[in-house]
Write an enzyme that holds these catalytic residues in place. Structure first.
Site, mmCIF file in Angstrom:
data_model
loop_
_atom_site.group_PDB
_atom_site.id
_atom_site.type_symbol
_atom_site.label_atom_id
_atom_site.label_comp_id
_atom_site.label_asym_id
_atom_site.label_seq_id
_atom_site.Cartn_x
_atom_site.Cartn_y
_atom_site.Cartn_z
ATOM 1 N N ASP A 298 0.871 -1.170 0.000
ATOM 2 C CA ASP A 298 0.000 0.000 0.000
ATOM 3 C C ASP A 298 0.908 1.220 0.000
ATOM 4 O O ASP A 298 2.133 1.069 -0.103
ATOM 5 C CB ASP A 298 -0.939 -0.012 1.216
ATOM 6 C CG ASP A 298 -2.229 0.775 0.989
ATOM 7 O OD1 ASP A 298 -2.157 1.859 0.374
ATOM 8 O OD2 ASP A 298 -3.304 0.332 1.440
ATOM 9 N N HIS A 452 -5.048 3.912 1.120
ATOM 10 C CA HIS A 452 -6.114 2.942 0.859
ATOM 11 C C HIS A 452 -5.946 2.305 -0.518
ATOM 12 O O HIS A 452 -6.902 2.177 -1.287
ATOM 13 C CB HIS A 452 -7.489 3.594 0.987
ATOM 14 C CG HIS A 452 -7.753 4.222 2.326
ATOM 15 N ND1 HIS A 452 -8.236 3.503 3.396
ATOM 16 C CD2 HIS A 452 -7.564 5.484 2.771
ATOM 17 C CE1 HIS A 452 -8.357 4.311 4.450
ATOM 18 N NE2 HIS A 452 -7.948 5.516 4.090
ATOM 19 N N HIS A 453 -4.718 1.891 -0.838
ATOM 20 C CA HIS A 453 -4.389 1.317 -2.146
ATOM 21 C C HIS A 453 -3.900 -0.134 -2.004
ATOM 22 O O HIS A 453 -2.981 -0.546 -2.700
ATOM 23 C CB HIS A 453 -3.299 2.155 -2.822
ATOM 24 C CG HIS A 453 -3.714 3.541 -3.181
ATOM 25 N ND1 HIS A 453 -2.809 4.526 -3.557
ATOM 26 C CD2 HIS A 453 -4.941 4.119 -3.224
ATOM 27 C CE1 HIS A 453 -3.463 5.657 -3.806
ATOM 28 N NE2 HIS A 453 -4.754 5.428 -3.619
ATOM 29 N N THR A 454 -4.503 -0.906 -1.139
ATOM 30 C CA THR A 454 -3.990 -2.231 -0.817
ATOM 31 C C THR A 454 -4.029 -3.189 -2.007
ATOM 32 O O THR A 454 -5.043 -3.308 -2.694
ATOM 33 C CB THR A 454 -4.795 -2.846 0.346
ATOM 34 O OG1 THR A 454 -4.883 -1.889 1.399
ATOM 35 C CG2 THR A 454 -4.127 -4.103 0.853
#
Length: 518
Positions: A298, A452-454
């Site tokens: 992330d 919030h880029h998992t």
């Protein structure tokens, strides 16, 4: 437990950025029946979406306790608990995010194709990227689409704060990057967005609503899936909960599109994961898959606020201003630092208001270097018990250096004469902190967040590789009839936010299924 008589050809678990796309595309084949099971509400018409979910000036995922959001308790570092948000509504996280729709970089596709095969190369995915969009700024050409379901428009830079950001970047010598979806040199530019004329067009709107009239497509909301049923090495259905009752739905094939946290958790609960950990929890092991949940990536983020010199107008179309991509000092991944501008105060994004008089405005500063420092562990066989999620941020000296560089770059922008036209300076901290690595590290620790880029919890790669769980088309190694199609299959997070890539995954996997690719 009740068993249903229905047996769709495909059950799609989750109607988010990838699942809604995949289901809509699969259902274009009238001979294939598709059932979508969405954990959150699934309205059948646009008026069923609350206005706040469609307003592109707001970010519902930033609002604590929002009903369309599922909160996940995580640790960004061993001493830094945090809550991250994922969409729990038709459209998934594309319903609650910021509408940022920037393509991954060619370098990302080079890495992914090394793991998932040539179908993931940039030249091979470009037709998908074009087919899934209608670019309202460029129209149809060699790089952009003109007739796809996702409407794209770039953020306008006429707002005084956006114009000052552009002038400050130019003053510091950063190049212009007029089209961040064109693989040009990183620099300053507008943000491609799936928000048009103030409306956030999530994938539920862009893909599923128009397809709901097809007799071979059914979408059930408020239907969380608790387990994938696997018999003799093949997925044969799912256990779904609705109105407090659990039902087994049989299917010819199951595609899990529940998101980068929920997908690996569901696989673990279904007996697909690291053998010893599953046995310790009393979960019958279906397939030993040590890669599921073993790592993820992330992008660490810090919010930097600045005080306007005079009252700023509220944005009219989107909360997004401009974006600057620059490179960290190691030069390994060009454009790996991002400074993203918010035209709505953070107090407004958190409170669901477009205007907050007297409040500072903000830059969202992040490091987007590909790193897989996180891990997800399932703690119980009970689906109601959330997994343990550790991001492992700032674990190395290089991690800290990159984030310091990004923060200092943003601070330098604010101090330019060009930005001084609109700004009284940063709200915090003082110059003494910027000049001292130790003080700056402590300041960052106290304000650390995430983009919030998992990605990467169910990574793709070749069969036999213990670090891979699926192939390049999402097929789970060792379990027939089961695929995963969401950002969890990307071995590393892209150098840009992954929303556009989530849509690509749905399109690419649906194409493979329709053509029955080996």
């Amino acid at each position: 437990m009740k068993h249903t008589a229905r047996r769709p050809d495909v059950v799609v678990v989750g109607a988010g950025g990838s699942g809604a796309v995949l289901a809509a595309l699969l259902s274009e084949d009238p001979g294939r029946s598709v059932l979508v099971l969405e954990a959150g509400p699934a309205p059948r018409h646009l008026p069923g979406f609350p206005a706040g979910l469609l307003d592109a000036r707001l970010v519902p995922g930033a609002q604590p306790g929002h009903t369309a959001v599922q909160p996940w308790a995580v640790r960004l570092t061993p001493r830094h608990p945090y809550t991250v948000a994922r969409g729990r509504f038709l459209g998934g996280s594309t319903t609650v995010n910021g509408g940022y729709f920037v393509r991954a970089r060619r370098e990302d596709f080079d890495r992914w194709s090394a793991a998932g095969g040539p179908a993931w190369s940039y030249d091979r995915v470009l037709p998908f990227l074009r087919s899934m969009e209608t670019d309202l700024d460029h129209g149809a050409d060699d790089l952009h689409g003109g007739s796809g379901p996702v409407r794209i428009r770039r953020s306008r830079l006429g707002h005084p704060a956006a114009a000052a950001f552009r002038a400050a970047a130019r003053q510091l010598g950063f190049p212009e990057e007029p089209d961040k979806n064109a693989q040009g040199a990183p620099g300053f530019g507008a943000v491609p967005s799936n928000s048009v004329d103030g409306l956030r067009l999530n994938t539920g709107v862009s893909h599923l609503l128009a397809a709901l009239g097809r007799p071979n497509l059914m979408v059930n909301g408020d239907s969380p899936v608790r387990r994938v049923v696997v018999e003799r090495g093949r997925a044969t259905g799912v256990v779904v909960e609705h109105d407090g009752r659990r039902t087994t739905v049989r299917a010819g094939e199951v595609v899990v599109c529940a998101g980068a946290f929920a997908s690996p958790h569901l696989l673990h609960l279904s007996g697909i994961g690291p053998r010893r950990e599953l046995q310790r929890l009393g979960i019958p092991v279906v397939h030993d898959a040590p890669a599921v949940g073993s790592r993820f990536g992330d992008h660490p983020q810090v919010v930097m606020e600045w005080m306007p010199r005079r009252p700023m107008p509220a944005p009219t179309g989107s909360w997004l201003g401009g974006a600057l991509h620059l490179s960290s000092s190691d030069g390994e991944h060009p454009g790996d630092l991002e400074i993203l501008q918010s035209l709505v105060p953070m107090a407004g994004l958190v409170g669901g208001r477009v205007s907050v008089p007297g409040a500072p405005l903000a830059f969202l500063v992040s490091v987007q270097t590909p790193r897989t420092s996180g891990r997800l562990r399932t703690r119980s066989a009970d689906p109601a018990t959330p997994p343990s999620i550790d991001y492992g941020y700032l674990g190395t000296a290089d991690d800290r250096r990159r984030l310091r560089e990004a923060v200092r770059a943003a601070a330098t922008l604010v101090t330019t004469g060009a930005f001084d036209e609109v700004s009284l300076g940063l709200a915090h901290p003082g110059q003494d902190v910027w000049n001292d690595d130790g003080l700056l590290d402590r300041w960052i620790d106290g304000r650390l967040g995430t983009s919030h880029h998992t990605c990467g919890t169910v990574p793709m790669g070749p069969a036999g590789d213990p670090g891979a769980a699926v192939d390049g088309y999402g097929r789970v190694h060792g379990v027939r009839g089961l695929r995963v199609a969401d950002t969890s299959i990307l071995p590393t997070a892209p150098l840009r936010g992954p929303a556009a890539t989530a849509v690509l995954i749905g399109a690419l996997v649906a194409d493979a299924m329709r053509r029955d690719l080996p």
